[in-house]
Structures are given as C-alpha cells and as structure tokens.
Design a protein around this motif. Structure first.
Motif, short mmCIF file in Angstrom:
data_model
loop_
_atom_site.label_atom_id
_atom_site.label_comp_id
_atom_site.label_asym_id
_atom_site.label_seq_id
_atom_site.Cartn_x
_atom_site.Cartn_y
_atom_site.Cartn_z
N ALA A 134 9.18 3.04 -4.65
CA ALA A 134 8.58 3.86 -3.59
C ALA A 134 7.11 4.16 -3.86
O ALA A 134 6.69 5.32 -3.85
CB ALA A 134 9.39 5.14 -3.38
N HIS A 135 6.33 3.13 -4.12
CA HIS A 135 4.88 3.28 -4.27
C HIS A 135 4.25 3.49 -2.89
O HIS A 135 4.80 3.07 -1.86
CB HIS A 135 4.29 2.03 -4.93
CG HIS A 135 4.51 1.97 -6.40
ND1 HIS A 135 3.81 1.13 -7.24
CD2 HIS A 135 5.38 2.66 -7.19
CE1 HIS A 135 4.22 1.29 -8.48
NE2 HIS A 135 5.18 2.20 -8.48
N ALA A 136 3.06 4.10 -2.88
CA ALA A 136 2.39 4.44 -1.62
C ALA A 136 2.19 3.22 -0.73
O ALA A 136 2.45 3.27 0.49
CB ALA A 136 1.03 5.08 -1.93
N GLU A 137 1.75 2.12 -1.32
CA GLU A 137 1.46 0.92 -0.53
C GLU A 137 2.75 0.35 0.06
O GLU A 137 2.77 -0.07 1.23
CB GLU A 137 0.77 -0.14 -1.41
CG GLU A 137 -0.57 0.32 -1.99
CD GLU A 137 -0.46 1.01 -3.33
OE1 GLU A 137 0.57 1.65 -3.60
OE2 GLU A 137 -1.42 0.92 -4.10
N VAL A 138 3.82 0.31 -0.74
CA VAL A 138 5.11 -0.18 -0.24
C VAL A 138 5.62 0.71 0.89
O VAL A 138 6.12 0.23 1.91
CB VAL A 138 6.14 -0.28 -1.38
CG1 VAL A 138 7.55 -0.44 -0.84
CG2 VAL A 138 5.80 -1.43 -2.32
N VAL A 160 2.91 7.59 0.93
CA VAL A 160 2.62 8.26 -0.34
C VAL A 160 3.70 7.88 -1.34
O VAL A 160 4.80 7.47 -0.95
CB VAL A 160 2.55 9.80 -0.19
CG1 VAL A 160 1.34 10.22 0.63
CG2 VAL A 160 3.85 10.36 0.39
N ASN A 161 3.38 8.04 -2.61
CA ASN A 161 4.33 7.70 -3.67
C ASN A 161 5.44 8.75 -3.71
O ASN A 161 5.17 9.94 -3.87
CB ASN A 161 3.57 7.65 -4.99
CG ASN A 161 4.44 7.23 -6.15
OD1 ASN A 161 5.47 7.83 -6.41
ND2 ASN A 161 4.01 6.21 -6.87
N THR A 162 6.68 8.30 -3.55
CA THR A 162 7.83 9.23 -3.61
C THR A 162 8.80 8.82 -4.72
O THR A 162 9.99 9.14 -4.66
CB THR A 162 8.58 9.29 -2.26
OG1 THR A 162 9.06 7.98 -1.93
CG2 THR A 162 7.68 9.79 -1.14
N SER A 191 -5.49 4.64 -2.48
CA SER A 191 -6.23 5.54 -3.36
C SER A 191 -6.47 4.92 -4.72
O SER A 191 -7.36 5.35 -5.44
CB SER A 191 -5.46 6.85 -3.53
OG SER A 191 -4.22 6.61 -4.17
N CYS A 192 -5.68 3.90 -5.07
CA CYS A 192 -5.73 3.38 -6.44
C CYS A 192 -5.37 1.90 -6.46
O CYS A 192 -4.64 1.41 -5.59
CB CYS A 192 -4.76 4.17 -7.31
SG CYS A 192 -4.82 3.75 -9.06
N GLU A 193 -5.86 1.22 -7.45
CA GLU A 193 -5.59 -0.22 -7.61
C GLU A 193 -4.09 -0.50 -7.53
O GLU A 193 -3.30 0.16 -8.21
CB GLU A 193 -6.14 -0.67 -8.97
CG GLU A 193 -6.08 -2.16 -9.20
CD GLU A 193 -6.92 -2.60 -10.40
OE1 GLU A 193 -7.72 -1.78 -10.92
OE2 GLU A 193 -6.79 -3.76 -10.79
N PRO A 194 -3.68 -1.45 -6.70
CA PRO A 194 -2.25 -1.70 -6.50
C PRO A 194 -1.63 -2.49 -7.65
O PRO A 194 -2.29 -3.30 -8.29
CB PRO A 194 -2.22 -2.52 -5.21
CG PRO A 194 -3.53 -3.21 -5.17
CD PRO A 194 -4.53 -2.26 -5.81
N1 LIG Z 1 -1.62 1.99 -6.63
C1 LIG Z 1 -0.52 2.67 -7.01
C2 LIG Z 1 -0.18 2.79 -8.34
C3 LIG Z 1 0.97 3.48 -8.67
N2 LIG Z 1 1.74 4.01 -7.72
C4 LIG Z 1 1.41 3.90 -6.41
O1 LIG Z 1 2.13 4.41 -5.53
N3 LIG Z 1 0.27 3.22 -6.08
#
Ligand SMILES: Nc1ccnc(=O)[nH]1
Length: 138
Positions: free
Chosen positions: A50-54, A39-41, A77-80
C-alpha cells in the motif's frame, strides 16, 4: 513537470505523517487534471503493497473503470520503489516525477531488511500452463 503538483504530493505526505502514517503521498495526473491521489497506508492496513503511488494507480483505475492509464503521470513526494514503478508501468504510465530522493529518507523503522539476494525460482510442474488455457478457452 508542474511544480505545484509536486508540492501537492509533498503536502499529502506531510498530512499522512500528521495522522501517524508513513510520510509518502502521490498524485496521478493526465492533461493537467488530477485523476486520483494516494497516500501510504502500509502501517494502518498492514499491507506492504500500500505505497502512495500504488494507491494512486489503484484509485485511478477504479475511478475511471479501466486498467489503461496511458498518457498519465505520477507526482510523488519521494523517489518510487521498484514495485511502484512496475505497477505504474503495468497501466501504461511512462513517467513518475518525485521530490525527495531515496538517499534523503531517514531510518523510518520500516521496511524490514531485504535479503542480499532474492530469487524467483522455477520448479517444473506438468500442469504449469493449464490456467492460461482454461482462461483463454473459457
Ligand atoms: N516513494 C515511496 C517510498 C516508500 N513508500 C511510499 O509509499 N512511496
């Protein structure tokens, strides 16, 4: 593409938003098995990377004890963003499935506006390649 897994990524994002964090979540999956989640922290840790994908990629590498995630896919959940795509690519991941599109994101008050032009600028330095030699030669 497994719509259930995409749904789990969206649920993670909603849970993260419920705890006051930015609304993004991701799963890292191989052969139908969830290897890690993220999750994004960014706000909590004051860590712009600290994006969710990373976070999912980092967790998978730590959990599995490897930097090689070939054959895995990310459900987000969202476009990377470009950083997340490159972090995934660096481990051999070839696909990120995502739900919300970048154009769906309202103004969340973050990130700060990017400069119109960003440059990585080269400057000549005599010892520029010395670190590589030191690494390879021990
Ligand atoms: N796809 C995303 C956009 C912004 N922040 C995230 O963690 N992920």
């Amino acid at each position: 593409m497994d719509p259930k897994l995409l749904g789990r990524a969206v649920d993670l994002a909603t849970q993260n938003a419920a705890s006051g964090q930015l609304p993004f979540g991701a799963l890292l999956v191989r052969d139908g098995e969830v290897l890690a989640t993220g999750v994004n922290t960014v706000l909590r840790d004051l860590d712009p990377a600290a994006h969710a994908e990373v976070e999912a990629v980092r967790a998978a590498c730590r959990n599995l004890g490897t930097l090689d995630l070939r054959g895995a896919e990310i459900y987000s959940s969202c476009e990377p963003c470009p950083m997340c795509c490159r972090a995934a690519q660096a481990t051999g991941i070839a696909v990120i499935w995502y739900a919300a599109q970048a154009t769906d994101i309202p103004d969340l008050g973050y990130p700060v506006p990017a400069p119109d032009v960003f440059e990585a600028r080269h400057a000549t330095h005599a010892e520029a390649t010395a670190p590589f030699a030191r690494y390879l030669n021990g």
